[in-house]
Design a protein around this motif. Structure first.
Motif, PDB file in Angstrom:
ATOM      1  N   TRP A   7     -23.245 -37.276   5.078  1.00 18.12           N
ATOM      2  CA  TRP A   7     -23.351 -36.869   6.479  1.00 18.12           C
ATOM      3  C   TRP A   7     -22.028 -37.095   7.193  1.00 18.12           C
ATOM      4  O   TRP A   7     -21.321 -38.066   6.920  1.00 18.12           O
ATOM      5  CB  TRP A   7     -24.374 -37.714   7.217  1.00 18.12           C
ATOM      6  CG  TRP A   7     -25.806 -37.610   6.823  1.00 18.12           C
ATOM      7  CD1 TRP A   7     -26.366 -36.914   5.796  1.00 18.12           C
ATOM      8  CD2 TRP A   7     -26.890 -38.272   7.480  1.00 18.12           C
ATOM      9  NE1 TRP A   7     -27.724 -37.096   5.769  1.00 18.12           N
ATOM     10  CE2 TRP A   7     -28.064 -37.931   6.796  1.00 18.12           C
ATOM     11  CE3 TRP A   7     -26.968 -39.131   8.574  1.00 18.12           C
ATOM     12  CZ2 TRP A   7     -29.312 -38.407   7.180  1.00 18.12           C
ATOM     13  CZ3 TRP A   7     -28.204 -39.602   8.951  1.00 18.12           C
ATOM     14  CH2 TRP A   7     -29.367 -39.237   8.262  1.00 18.12           C
ATOM     15  N   GLN A   8     -21.739 -36.233   8.181  1.00 19.32           N
ATOM     16  CA  GLN A   8     -20.687 -36.503   9.144  1.00 19.32           C
ATOM     17  C   GLN A   8     -21.214 -36.151  10.527  1.00 19.32           C
ATOM     18  O   GLN A   8     -21.741 -35.057  10.754  1.00 19.32           O
ATOM     19  CB  GLN A   8     -19.412 -35.718   8.878  1.00 19.32           C
ATOM     20  CG  GLN A   8     -18.333 -36.151   9.883  1.00 19.32           C
ATOM     21  CD  GLN A   8     -17.043 -35.417   9.755  1.00 19.32           C
ATOM     22  OE1 GLN A   8     -16.999 -34.280   9.315  1.00 19.32           O
ATOM     23  NE2 GLN A   8     -15.971 -36.075  10.176  1.00 19.32           N
ATOM     24  N   THR A  43     -20.936 -34.979  14.192  1.00 15.56           N
ATOM     25  CA  THR A  43     -20.015 -34.089  14.905  1.00 15.56           C
ATOM     26  C   THR A  43     -20.198 -34.148  16.422  1.00 15.56           C
ATOM     27  O   THR A  43     -19.312 -33.704  17.149  1.00 15.56           O
ATOM     28  CB  THR A  43     -20.167 -32.628  14.422  1.00 15.56           C
ATOM     29  OG1 THR A  43     -21.512 -32.209  14.631  1.00 15.56           O
ATOM     30  CG2 THR A  43     -19.809 -32.507  12.942  1.00 15.56           C
ATOM     31  N   ALA A  44     -21.315 -34.680  16.900  1.00 19.93           N
ATOM     32  CA  ALA A  44     -21.533 -34.799  18.345  1.00 19.93           C
ATOM     33  C   ALA A  44     -22.606 -35.846  18.613  1.00 19.93           C
ATOM     34  O   ALA A  44     -23.471 -36.100  17.773  1.00 19.93           O
ATOM     35  CB  ALA A  44     -21.951 -33.457  18.944  1.00 19.93           C
ATOM     36  N   GLU A  71     -30.183 -32.140  14.048  1.00 14.86           N
ATOM     37  CA  GLU A  71     -30.053 -32.505  15.456  1.00 14.86           C
ATOM     38  C   GLU A  71     -31.238 -33.336  15.909  1.00 14.86           C
ATOM     39  O   GLU A  71     -32.371 -33.101  15.483  1.00 14.86           O
ATOM     40  CB  GLU A  71     -29.975 -31.257  16.340  1.00 14.86           C
ATOM     41  CG  GLU A  71     -28.703 -30.484  16.199  1.00 14.86           C
ATOM     42  CD  GLU A  71     -28.630 -29.304  17.154  1.00 14.86           C
ATOM     43  OE1 GLU A  71     -27.519 -28.788  17.339  1.00 14.86           O
ATOM     44  OE2 GLU A  71     -29.664 -28.898  17.708  1.00 14.86           O
ATOM     45  N   PRO A 130     -19.169 -39.415  16.736  1.00 15.94           N
ATOM     46  CA  PRO A 130     -18.382 -38.322  16.178  1.00 15.94           C
ATOM     47  C   PRO A 130     -17.269 -38.845  15.265  1.00 15.94           C
ATOM     48  O   PRO A 130     -16.541 -39.777  15.616  1.00 15.94           O
ATOM     49  CB  PRO A 130     -17.829 -37.621  17.418  1.00 15.94           C
ATOM     50  CG  PRO A 130     -18.889 -37.857  18.455  1.00 15.94           C
ATOM     51  CD  PRO A 130     -19.339 -39.280  18.192  1.00 15.94           C
ATOM     52  N   GLY A 131     -17.197 -38.276  14.072  1.00 20.18           N
ATOM     53  CA  GLY A 131     -16.218 -38.677  13.075  1.00 20.18           C
ATOM     54  C   GLY A 131     -16.762 -39.639  12.039  1.00 20.18           C
ATOM     55  O   GLY A 131     -16.156 -39.806  10.978  1.00 20.18           O
ATOM     56  N   THR A 152     -23.630 -32.905  10.433  1.00 24.51           N
ATOM     57  CA  THR A 152     -23.473 -31.918   9.370  1.00 24.51           C
ATOM     58  C   THR A 152     -23.664 -32.649   8.055  1.00 24.51           C
ATOM     59  O   THR A 152     -23.068 -33.711   7.835  1.00 24.51           O
ATOM     60  CB  THR A 152     -22.092 -31.256   9.440  1.00 24.51           C
ATOM     61  OG1 THR A 152     -21.965 -30.592  10.705  1.00 24.51           O
ATOM     62  CG2 THR A 152     -21.910 -30.241   8.323  1.00 24.51           C
ATOM     63  N   ARG A 185     -25.697 -34.699  16.609  1.00 18.57           N
ATOM     64  CA  ARG A 185     -25.544 -33.578  15.657  1.00 18.57           C
ATOM     65  C   ARG A 185     -24.818 -34.084  14.413  1.00 18.57           C
ATOM     66  O   ARG A 185     -23.754 -34.693  14.516  1.00 18.57           O
ATOM     67  CB  ARG A 185     -24.780 -32.434  16.294  1.00 18.57           C
ATOM     68  CG  ARG A 185     -24.661 -31.220  15.370  1.00 18.57           C
ATOM     69  CD  ARG A 185     -23.984 -30.078  16.040  1.00 18.57           C
ATOM     70  NE  ARG A 185     -24.960 -29.379  16.866  1.00 18.57           N
ATOM     71  CZ  ARG A 185     -24.692 -28.282  17.539  1.00 18.57           C
ATOM     72  NH1 ARG A 185     -23.490 -27.753  17.530  1.00 18.57           N
ATOM     73  NH2 ARG A 185     -25.640 -27.702  18.251  1.00 18.57           N
ATOM     74  N   VAL A 193     -27.117 -28.517   9.331  1.00 21.30           N
ATOM     75  CA  VAL A 193     -26.850 -29.303  10.532  1.00 21.30           C
ATOM     76  C   VAL A 193     -28.171 -29.865  11.017  1.00 21.30           C
ATOM     77  O   VAL A 193     -29.150 -29.127  11.174  1.00 21.30           O
ATOM     78  CB  VAL A 193     -26.183 -28.445  11.632  1.00 21.30           C
ATOM     79  CG1 VAL A 193     -26.064 -29.230  12.928  1.00 21.30           C
ATOM     80  CG2 VAL A 193     -24.817 -27.962  11.169  1.00 21.30           C
TER      81      VAL A 193
END
Length: 136
Positions: free
Chosen positions: A59-60, A62-63, A40, A83-84, A110, A108, A38
């Motif tokens: 990559w995805q 998430t926030a 950030e 996100p998404g 992942t 953020r 992850v």
């Protein structure tokens, strides 16, 4: 021989700094296959532009929100991160990302790295990017 099951919690992992300056929480590794981490960035932070010598990533987000710049050969683009959103960083692609300055929390992401991150300083190569880095 099969690899053992592994489970990781982000709060139990070390916090390291990636060569591009992002904060990274390494989570899991499948030997010879890939690794999961992850990344950030705090609001307003901008990474250094880099390319990878031996790995590629998926990559995805998430926030948070931000932008990703990518260059590969003669092709170049900047895409919105929200996100998404999922993006690819193919081998040798120069890239740089930044978090929205007015975000409520960190951007953020992942990420899966294939093969696993080798942990060497020579993996990430400095590149010229569109933005001035704000991280060390």
């Amino acid at each position: 021989m099969p690899q053992p099951f592994r489970t990781a919690e982000i709060g139990d992992t070390p916090e390291v700094t990636a060569p591009d300056g992002a904060t990274v929480h390494p989570l899991l590794v499948l030997e010879g296959r890939g690794s999961l981490a992850v990344f950030e960035l705090d609001p307003g932070e901008v990474t250094h532009a880099v390319s990878h010598a031996t790995v590629q990533e998926l990559w995805q987000v998430t926030a948070g929100g931000g932008e990703l710049w990518r260059r590969q050969g003669g092709r170049e683009e900047t895409v919105r991160l929200a996100p998404g959103t999922a993006v690819s960083i193919p081998l040798g692609t120069a890239f740089q990302f930044r978090a929205d300055p007015d975000g409520d929390g960190p951007l953020r992401i992942t990420a899966v790295t294939m093969p696993p991150w080798p942990g060497t300083d020579s993996e990430a190569r400095p590149e010229d990017g569109p933005w001035e880095a704000t991280v060390r």
